[in-house]
Design an enzyme around this catalytic site. Structure first.
Site, PDB file in Angstrom:
ATOM      1  CG  HIS A 127       4.341  -2.145   5.437  1.00 48.50           C
ATOM      2  ND1 HIS A 127       4.381  -0.779   5.620  1.00 48.50           N
ATOM      3  CD2 HIS A 127       3.030  -2.478   5.359  1.00 48.50           C
ATOM      4  CE1 HIS A 127       3.145  -0.303   5.663  1.00 48.50           C
ATOM      5  NE2 HIS A 127       2.303  -1.313   5.495  1.00 48.50           N
TER       6      HIS A 127
ATOM      7  CG  ASN B 240      -1.854  -1.199   1.256  1.00 49.91           C
ATOM      8  OD1 ASN B 240      -2.344  -1.615   0.218  1.00 49.91           O
ATOM      9  ND2 ASN B 240      -2.099  -1.751   2.435  1.00 49.91           N
TER      10      ASN B 240
HETATM   11  P1  DGP Z   1      -0.679  -0.542   5.823  1.00 46.03           P
HETATM   12  O1  DGP Z   1      -2.132  -0.218   5.836  1.00 46.03           O
HETATM   13  O2  DGP Z   1      -0.227  -1.086   4.469  1.00 46.03           O
HETATM   14  O3  DGP Z   1       0.179   0.608   6.314  1.00 46.03           O
HETATM   15  O4  DGP Z   1      -0.528  -1.745   6.823  1.00 46.03           O
HETATM   16  C1  DGP Z   1      -0.065  -1.628   8.129  1.00 46.03           C
HETATM   17  C2  DGP Z   1      -0.251  -2.966   8.774  1.00 46.03           C
HETATM   18  O5  DGP Z   1       0.471  -2.954  10.005  1.00 46.03           O
HETATM   19  C3  DGP Z   1      -1.693  -3.321   9.141  1.00 46.03           C
HETATM   20  O6  DGP Z   1      -2.081  -4.495   8.413  1.00 46.03           O
HETATM   21  C4  DGP Z   1      -1.675  -3.599  10.629  1.00 46.03           C
HETATM   22  C5  DGP Z   1      -0.198  -3.740  10.935  1.00 46.03           C
HETATM   23  N1  DGP Z   1       0.201  -3.264  12.254  1.00 46.03           N
HETATM   24  C6  DGP Z   1      -0.041  -2.028  12.755  1.00 46.03           C
HETATM   25  N2  DGP Z   1       0.486  -1.914  13.980  1.00 46.03           N
HETATM   26  C7  DGP Z   1       1.092  -3.106  14.245  1.00 46.03           C
HETATM   27  C8  DGP Z   1       1.826  -3.595  15.357  1.00 46.03           C
HETATM   28  O7  DGP Z   1       2.039  -2.940  16.372  1.00 46.03           O
HETATM   29  N3  DGP Z   1       2.294  -4.871  15.274  1.00 46.03           N
HETATM   30  C9  DGP Z   1       2.088  -5.647  14.164  1.00 46.03           C
HETATM   31  N4  DGP Z   1       2.599  -6.877  14.180  1.00 46.03           N
HETATM   32  N5  DGP Z   1       1.407  -5.211  13.086  1.00 46.03           N
HETATM   33  C10 DGP Z   1       0.911  -3.950  13.136  1.00 46.03           C
END
Ligand code: DGP
Length: 114
Positions: free
Chosen positions: A100, A87
């Protein structure tokens, strides 16, 4: 602020994550809000805010992230197939401002994506 985002805290081990793989260039850990039975995030240690901030100097790094994705897909038994999602910026659904790859698998995916 860019330096304060949650993924930098995971890289710095300031907050916990279910880390499946790490090396000197990247980390892979399970998404906290999975959108599929398997949902792993692959991130570079290097600060790159969005896909649009990738430059030619990052070519090898981005290739490495893909190789790691292939290895994880094999390790996680996604032989039926999987989806890689990046994204980019608000309009692309990006929430965390650190590049990511989402590695998603374990179910069928529709096209076009939502
Ligand atoms: P995006 O929308 O592409 O920026 O995705 C961010 C992703 O990150 C979303 O699917 C949820 C994940 N995420 C957010 N905070 C945390 C966290 O503290 N730990 C983990 N493992 N994932 C997280």
């Amino acid at each position: 602020m860019l330096q304060d985002n949650i993924f930098l805290k995971i890289i710095a081990k300031q907050i916990p994550a279910d880390i499946l793989y790490e090396d000197e260039r990247c980390l892979a850990f399970r998404d906290i809000k999975p959108q599929a039975p398997t949902h792993v995030l692959i991130i570079p240690r290097k600060v790159i805010a969005t896909h649009a901030d990738i430059t030619a100097v990052d070519s090898e790094l981005i290739g490495h992230l893909h190789v790691v994705a292939v290895q994880l897909a094999e390790q996680l038994q996604l032989e039926e197939g999987y989806r890689i999602v990046i994204n980019c910026k608000d309009g692309g659904g990006q929430v965390v401002p650190h590049l990511h790859f989402h590695l998603l698998g374990g179910r069928r995916f529709a096209w076009p994506p939502g």
